[in-house]
Design an enzyme around this catalytic site. Structure first.
Site, mmCIF file in Angstrom:
data_model
loop_
_atom_site.group_PDB
_atom_site.id
_atom_site.type_symbol
_atom_site.label_atom_id
_atom_site.label_comp_id
_atom_site.label_asym_id
_atom_site.label_seq_id
_atom_site.Cartn_x
_atom_site.Cartn_y
_atom_site.Cartn_z
ATOM 1 N N ARG A 137 36.243 29.239 41.363
ATOM 2 C CA ARG A 137 36.744 30.127 40.311
ATOM 3 C C ARG A 137 37.690 31.172 40.907
ATOM 4 O O ARG A 137 37.447 31.723 41.993
ATOM 5 C CB ARG A 137 35.591 30.792 39.557
ATOM 6 C CG ARG A 137 34.692 29.772 38.894
ATOM 7 C CD ARG A 137 33.759 30.391 37.899
ATOM 8 N NE ARG A 137 34.481 30.863 36.714
ATOM 9 C CZ ARG A 137 33.879 31.304 35.616
ATOM 10 N NH1 ARG A 137 32.556 31.320 35.548
ATOM 11 N NH2 ARG A 137 34.579 31.718 34.583
ATOM 12 N N SER A 212 42.395 36.391 26.507
ATOM 13 C CA SER A 212 41.144 37.025 26.039
ATOM 14 C C SER A 212 41.244 38.542 25.936
ATOM 15 O O SER A 212 40.376 39.269 26.425
ATOM 16 C CB SER A 212 39.980 36.631 26.960
ATOM 17 O OG SER A 212 39.785 35.241 26.971
ATOM 18 N N GLU A 327 37.114 30.974 24.922
ATOM 19 C CA GLU A 327 35.747 30.482 25.074
ATOM 20 C C GLU A 327 35.287 29.690 23.855
ATOM 21 O O GLU A 327 34.301 28.951 23.927
ATOM 22 C CB GLU A 327 34.795 31.637 25.344
ATOM 23 C CG GLU A 327 34.692 32.652 24.216
ATOM 24 C CD GLU A 327 34.024 33.937 24.678
ATOM 25 O OE1 GLU A 327 33.098 34.381 23.986
ATOM 26 O OE2 GLU A 327 34.424 34.490 25.714
#
Length: 450
Positions: A137, A212, A327
């Site tokens: 990540r 986001s 998401e």
């Protein structure tokens, strides 16, 4: 932190045959607390000016990782009995951060991105690592920003976990630039720690896009709620004043994104699903669900603190921009598989760097069931076609597992390889899902029963 009845140890694991719905589903349910809010409030409570309490927080793998990380750094966190349906409240007692510890972030992006700046406030070395499935990540932007703030980071040239932060007990702060195109969590992590920097923080995002944004709004609102002033002199720019966040007793909203597959079940089955405790206003990306589901043909209504979604008889295809709520993309890919025309979902290129490459995972899974899906530079295009049963891989990703369950409502024989991945943010998922299917009329789903 002690295990309680809704811990991962109680959640089912392994292969899971997704139950199908023979009739339209009608059910009412309650969703546990927001992971995003729980982890943000845990961080702020750990640097507050006194002990505080989180009411009805989420108890899941991700929140447990955050609790354990802060405890490793010296924060006192204790479970106390509360009135929440899904576990105890948390009392958080701040203490100076200590060094000489290792923080295992598991698969939690919020832990690795929020704890890294805090570790710079310790007097000595703090090592951050993660589950092997999460070592990929992105962390380079955070490492770069911390170094610009004067924090020593030893990553052995990898720009990724594991790495060691060599703290000096303080971070001066000031102006720093960051390209947070890969994750808004880089911005949130720095903003949350900024009140404890000597001179606060002037953070400037330099990338072309910032995914986001609701999550950043959530962070700013959390800071404001605790008395920390945050100014926005320009788009992609934040000024955070130095000072101790106020200790508070704060309730945690339900996790609206975790409600997504349940509400989507109303469209797939032509039924009606109600979620209690839906806030009138929220910075959670899941707060966009009523609007987004309406675009696909759902009928939505709110009454007495509850959101009801009713299937409209068909699912509309078209074009969806999910840049503010990436998401939710797996759930909407699942819905698009049953739409009346092709659907393009864009603004989600950043989800390639989540628990797994979510775009690649969704493509592999849907094609394995006979679906037609095409990868785009910033999203996917789904062309509805007849699906058949088969294996659905979770890829160690909770949202992959829940999407498999959603598709399984209308396709017999969908087998999820590990339903236990849902414990990352919702250990109760399988129980709530099956109770939703078992409801013959509107009855409470969830609650205090074991």
């Amino acid at each position: 932190m002690s295990d309680h009845r809704y811990s991962r140890h109680d959640a089912p694991t392994g292969r899971y045959v997704a139950p199908s719905a023979d009739n339209p589903l009608t059910a009412t349910l309650t969703i546990p607390g927001s992971k995003s809010l729980t982890n943000r409030e845990l961080v702020l409570a750990s640097i507050a000016d006194g002990p505080g309490r989180l009411v009805a927080p989420l108890h899941s793998d991700d929140s447990r990782r955050m609790v354990e990380a802060l405890q490793a750094l010296g924060t006192g966190i204790a479970e106390v009995e509360g009135e929440g349906e899904f576990g105890p409240d948390l009392v958080v007692t701040p203490a100076p951060f200590r060094a000489g510890v290792t923080v295992d972030c598991g698969q939690a992006g919020t832990v690795m991105r929020f704890v890294a700046p805090l570790a710079g406030l310790a007097e000595g070395d703090v090592m951050l690592t993660a589950h092997e499935s999460a070592l990929h990540r992105p962390m380079g932007a955070m490492i770069h920003a911390l170094r610009d703030l004067g924090v020593d980071v030893d990553d052995e040239g990898s720009w990724s976990l594991p790495f060691t932060i060599r703290g000096h007990g303080r971070i001066r702060g000031g102006r720093v630039e960051i390209d947070a195109s890969e994750s808004s969590q880089f911005v949130s992590g720095l903003l949350l720690a900024a009140p404890r920097f000597d001179v606060g923080l002037h953070l400037v995002h330099t990338g072309d896009r910032l995914p986001s944004m609701p999550h950043i709004d959530m962070t700013v609102e959390a800071l404001h709620r605790r008395g920390i002033r945050v100014e926005r002199p320009a788009t992609g720019e934040w000024l955070v004043e130095a000072g101790a966040p106020r200790a508070k007793e704060l309730p945690i909203e339900p996790d609206l994104s975790n409600a997504a597959p349940f509400l989507a079940a109303a469209l797939v089955t032509g039924g009606e699903i109600t979620v209690h405790g839906w806030p009138p206003h929220s910075t959670q990306p899941g707060g966009l669900l009523p609007e987004l589901l309406t675009l696909l043909g759902a009928h939505t209504s709110r009454q007495a603190g509850a959101l009801t979604v009713r299937g409209g008889g068909r699912i509309r295809g078209g074009s969806l921009d999910l840049s503010a709520a990436g998401e939710l993309a797996p759930t909407f890919v699942g819905l698009a598989a049953f739409a009346d025309e092709p659907t393009t979902i864009h603004g989600i290129g950043h989800i390639r760097g989540h628990e797994t490459d979510r775009i690649a995972a969704l493509i592999a899974n849907l094609r394995a069931l006979g679906g037609e899906i095409e990868e785009l530079p910033d999203g996917v295009r789904i062309t509805p076609t007849a699906l058949h049963g088969g294996d659905w891989a979770s890829f160690h990703d909770h949202r992959m597992a829940t999407t498999g369950a959603l598709i399984g409502l209308a396709v017999e024989g969908v087998v999820i390889d590990d339903i236990g991945t849902t414990a990352k943010t919702l250990p109760e998922f399988a129980r709530l899902w099956e109770q939703m299917l078992a409801a013959d009329e509107p009855v409470p789903v969830g609650g205090a029963s074991a």
